[in-house]
Design an enzyme around this catalytic site. Sequence first.
Site, PDB file in Angstrom:
ATOM      1  N   ASP A 102       0.839  -1.203   0.000  1.00 37.27           N
ATOM      2  CA  ASP A 102       0.000   0.000   0.000  1.00 37.27           C
ATOM      3  C   ASP A 102       0.870   1.247   0.000  1.00 37.27           C
ATOM      4  O   ASP A 102       0.599   2.213  -0.692  1.00 37.27           O
ATOM      5  CB  ASP A 102      -0.938  -0.005   1.210  1.00 37.27           C
ATOM      6  CG  ASP A 102      -0.194  -0.089   2.533  1.00 37.27           C
ATOM      7  OD1 ASP A 102       0.931  -0.627   2.561  1.00 37.27           O
ATOM      8  OD2 ASP A 102      -0.730   0.372   3.556  1.00 37.27           O
ATOM      9  N   ARG A 153       4.428   3.596   6.200  1.00 36.80           N
ATOM     10  CA  ARG A 153       3.638   3.317   7.397  1.00 36.80           C
ATOM     11  C   ARG A 153       3.325   1.837   7.577  1.00 36.80           C
ATOM     12  O   ARG A 153       3.372   1.314   8.688  1.00 36.80           O
ATOM     13  CB  ARG A 153       2.347   4.138   7.307  1.00 36.80           C
ATOM     14  CG  ARG A 153       1.508   4.172   8.549  1.00 36.80           C
ATOM     15  CD  ARG A 153       0.167   4.812   8.231  1.00 36.80           C
ATOM     16  NE  ARG A 153      -0.579   4.034   7.272  1.00 36.80           N
ATOM     17  CZ  ARG A 153      -1.351   4.551   6.313  1.00 36.80           C
ATOM     18  NH1 ARG A 153      -1.485   5.858   6.187  1.00 36.80           N
ATOM     19  NH2 ARG A 153      -1.983   3.766   5.476  1.00 36.80           N
ATOM     20  N   GLU A 154       2.970   1.160   6.491  1.00 34.64           N
ATOM     21  CA  GLU A 154       2.517  -0.229   6.618  1.00 34.64           C
ATOM     22  C   GLU A 154       3.314  -1.218   5.792  1.00 34.64           C
ATOM     23  O   GLU A 154       3.522  -2.346   6.202  1.00 34.64           O
ATOM     24  CB  GLU A 154       1.029  -0.322   6.242  1.00 34.64           C
ATOM     25  CG  GLU A 154       0.162   0.503   7.161  1.00 34.64           C
ATOM     26  CD  GLU A 154      -1.311   0.401   6.824  1.00 34.64           C
ATOM     27  OE1 GLU A 154      -1.784  -0.701   6.537  1.00 34.64           O
ATOM     28  OE2 GLU A 154      -1.988   1.443   6.863  1.00 34.64           O
ATOM     29  N   ASP A 179      -5.697  -2.787  -2.757  1.00 35.48           N
ATOM     30  CA  ASP A 179      -4.840  -1.837  -3.461  1.00 35.48           C
ATOM     31  C   ASP A 179      -4.343  -2.414  -4.785  1.00 35.48           C
ATOM     32  O   ASP A 179      -4.372  -1.744  -5.818  1.00 35.48           O
ATOM     33  CB  ASP A 179      -3.656  -1.422  -2.569  1.00 35.48           C
ATOM     34  CG  ASP A 179      -4.121  -0.792  -1.258  1.00 35.48           C
ATOM     35  OD1 ASP A 179      -5.053  -1.342  -0.634  1.00 35.48           O
ATOM     36  OD2 ASP A 179      -3.554   0.236  -0.858  1.00 35.48           O
ATOM     37  N   GLU A 209      -2.008   9.113  -0.607  1.00 32.19           N
ATOM     38  CA  GLU A 209      -3.088   8.250  -0.149  1.00 32.19           C
ATOM     39  C   GLU A 209      -4.410   9.024  -0.084  1.00 32.19           C
ATOM     40  O   GLU A 209      -5.458   8.531  -0.464  1.00 32.19           O
ATOM     41  CB  GLU A 209      -2.738   7.708   1.240  1.00 32.19           C
ATOM     42  CG  GLU A 209      -3.820   6.851   1.852  1.00 32.19           C
ATOM     43  CD  GLU A 209      -3.410   6.273   3.196  1.00 32.19           C
ATOM     44  OE1 GLU A 209      -2.475   6.820   3.813  1.00 32.19           O
ATOM     45  OE2 GLU A 209      -4.015   5.278   3.618  1.00 32.19           O
ATOM     46  N   HIS A 257       0.992   6.182  -2.303  1.00 35.11           N
ATOM     47  CA  HIS A 257      -0.025   5.127  -2.383  1.00 35.11           C
ATOM     48  C   HIS A 257      -0.471   5.078  -3.851  1.00 35.11           C
ATOM     49  O   HIS A 257      -1.038   6.047  -4.332  1.00 35.11           O
ATOM     50  CB  HIS A 257      -1.240   5.554  -1.552  1.00 35.11           C
ATOM     51  CG  HIS A 257      -1.473   4.769  -0.321  1.00 35.11           C
ATOM     52  ND1 HIS A 257      -0.619   4.806   0.752  1.00 35.11           N
ATOM     53  CD2 HIS A 257      -2.484   3.929   0.023  1.00 35.11           C
ATOM     54  CE1 HIS A 257      -1.108   4.020   1.711  1.00 35.11           C
ATOM     55  NE2 HIS A 257      -2.239   3.463   1.289  1.00 35.11           N
TER      56      HIS A 257
HETATM   57  C1  BGC Z   1      -3.983   1.033   3.772  1.00 38.57           C
HETATM   58  C2  BGC Z   1      -4.729   0.865   2.490  1.00 38.57           C
HETATM   59  C3  BGC Z   1      -5.742  -0.202   2.653  1.00 38.57           C
HETATM   60  C4  BGC Z   1      -6.689   0.281   3.723  1.00 38.57           C
HETATM   61  C5  BGC Z   1      -7.853  -0.576   3.968  1.00 38.57           C
HETATM   62  C6  BGC Z   1      -4.961   1.437   4.837  1.00 38.57           C
HETATM   63  O1  BGC Z   1      -4.394   1.638   6.056  1.00 38.57           O
HETATM   64  O2  BGC Z   1      -2.918   1.896   3.660  1.00 38.57           O
HETATM   65  O3  BGC Z   1      -4.227   1.271   1.354  1.00 38.57           O
HETATM   66  O4  BGC Z   1      -6.339  -0.665   1.521  1.00 38.57           O
HETATM   67  O5  BGC Z   1      -6.028   0.548   4.926  1.00 38.57           O
HETATM   68  O6  BGC Z   1      -8.885   0.229   3.992  1.00 38.57           O
END
Ligand code: BGC
Length: 835
Positions: free
Chosen positions: A404, A408-409, A416, A709, A726
């Site tokens: 994503d 952060r993640e 995605d 994002e 994103h």
């Molecule tokens: C992520 C997204 C993901 C979403 C789910 C987010 O925290 O970064 O891209 O699809 O959560 O809703």
Amino acid sequence: MLVEYGGPELRSGDRVAWQVKVWTDLGESDWSRSGVFELGLLSAGDWSARWIGPVEVDGLPAGMRPAMLVRGELELPESAVLRGRLYATAHGIYEVFVNGERVGDAELTPGYTEYRARLQVQTYDITEHLVPGRNALGAVVSDGWFRGQVGLPRAHDQWGSELGFLAQVCATFDSGATAVAGTGAEWRSTRSTIESADLIAGQSVDLRHYVGGWSEPGFDDSGWDPVTVGDHGYDNLVASPAPPVRAVEELAPVSVLRVGGGHVFDVGQNINGWVRLRNLGPEGTALTLTHGEAIDATGDVTTSHLDVDLPFLPEPLPAGQVDRVVSAGRPGEVFEPRHTTHGFQFVRVEGHPASLGVADLTGVVVHTDMTRTGWFRCSDERVNRLHEACVWSLRGNACDIPTDCPTRERAGWTGDWQIFVPTAAFLYDVAGFSTKWLRDVAVEQWGNGVVANLAPSPPTESESGPLAGLNGSAGWGDAAVIVPWEIYRAYGDRRLLEEQWPSMVAWLSFVERLAAGARHPERVARRSEPLPHERYLWDSGFHWGEWLVPGADLKGPDEFEAFRRADKADVATAYFAYSARLMSRIAAVIGRSEDALRYQELAERVRAAWVAEFVLLNGRLQPDTQANHVRALAFDLVPAAARSDAAARLVELIRAADTHLATGFLATPYLLPVLADTGYADVAYELLFTNTMPSWLYMIDRGATTVWERWNGIDANGKPYESLNHYSKGAVISFLHRYVAGIRLPDDVDPAYRHFRVQPVPGGAITWAQAEHDSPYGRIESSWRLAGDMLELEVVVPPGTTADIVLPDESAWTVAAGRHTMRGSAGDPARRPGI
Ligand code: BGC
């Protein structure tokens, strides 16, 4: 294309060279150059090496654990090595060395997979590294995804709590003899100079502790510890169908500024990767490198928008991305971390006594080494910059898995990739990359058919963890159906559809069961008795829904709770119908005619339920949002007679928002194509060129080099929100490929561009546009320019394919391979879209 191997049965390590020759009406060709493939170790019985682990200090928290060294030696006969192979993998991330030299150019090996079921083994050609007699093998092993921090909750030890390394050397000599050796009980381990390494937190190195020669033969490792020998089996070992992650490009900084006590470098582009720092100062200089996507008003790097602030956390978790290095003062010393990655454009270097210049640092771009296949340019520079930003967002988020964001993640969010994969497949060859990921989607699937949000799926965020209830969402889980279909369309490989079929069936069965068996409490309360269509209505379970609609931020746990419980049947039922329809088509492709029929019927029933529920008697759609109209039109849910009214209403909604989009995550990719397909190309162009919030050019005008994002990723005061990298909203550039330049792959024809359409829709102030796509059959080109009221179009159709060419004045041709030039009226300039 896709001719399957049909020769003698192949065994582990076999190497196969192949050539092609063709016979045509123009005669017989020469043999082609050779292609080569080689098999890895196919079965557990091929392995004699044992899993080893270093002896570690217990109890260090994730993010602060050192990388470990392991080493061993092997004795080869005094005879020339004809062929040497090294097979290696790890629990953690490893770099491997033979006789003092790093082997291969892959980074972050063994990559990220659902390790319980699939752990990738890399094969290295080490023929040139091996010598007769004594040889040494060494590896640096760090936490990586296996036991380091992963995902939003910063969970760790998700696949195990111990590092492991497995390597086997297979050598063949000119005498014909062979030798096999590998990791085992006699290996030794110790701490490396990498004092901590974590994909999220960063990497710390004290170069003063570096001991040279540790991976060379004869090194005195008597002070090292023994290793532990583990039994992790060999059954989950696999090869990757994707290219490896590599350091693919280097960027020279565009500036370096002194800010406070430090230096802030700008590499000019938001990337995934790391830096190489050449000037480390005198011995003992301790440098701190903070990587970020944005700078604040003082010009300093800011990362607070990447902190993790979850309702159940006592305080926000820091963004990480901080490297540390202590110089040993050796001439030529360089810092380049290889056991972490960062999403960044800016780096603050603190602690250097001297003044640093741009020549002291290089930005190293790290991602899956995919082959570029698609390009676009037009007369408008901002649109070109938007295209580049989307390309860079894909590059920043293809790090062995589609992520994503690289900050952060860094998680393999299913929704995605579902959204972006058609765009990605135009820009890069993502066939192997997606196939690898889909295998994880399938093995992660829960027993009840739920497709986990993430692939790979760290247990904390999946079935056994506290966040289990957030899985199984429409539009995210549907990746199990949509991604294989899009990959099939782009590349034509039916085997992927066959391989993924059971996963799709399990997902759709889950959805069907939920629709038939559970009702949203509000619907139950509203109706005295259930209506027959309701059994095809998917109004239960958890759904992210349209997600990230501009202005619809969820503030605090109460709002999230209300969001979690809300009825999102409009979105979920739409995806139910869409996936069922795709499955009917997929079934037809793979010769499952009964299934094709069954899913077609199901799709029709679900569509009818959607209509019964969401098309009012006056033909109006509810909810009366842009996203709902876009989705309904894109997924063909609206009855034919109501289509033009629905499109007109969508335009009214856009106008009511002062010609701004109001779509979020799921509907945005379809917005401009739907407008163009329903006769509103002018509105599509107006949205493309809107530069006030929310819009794509708002991002570009604020200097975005990757796609944000959120629509308000950087606000009017320059404050960043959430991730600035994103790719999901970047799916808009499919409109540039397919409508502006006009290269389309209609989904009712042969896949892989065997037959395609070139139909540009000129608009806005764009006076010329061009795109190229390297399809599996060869390069497709489309380029047009306006000359007065005429449009001149040049199209290249690759060998073995045919194309329909349609000009704006609706003149049309079907052409075979070759270069074709067409001229036609560009239409009345006053009526051209968006003028
Ligand atoms: C992520 C997204 C993901 C979403 C789910 C987010 O925290 O970064 O891209 O699809 O959560 O809703």
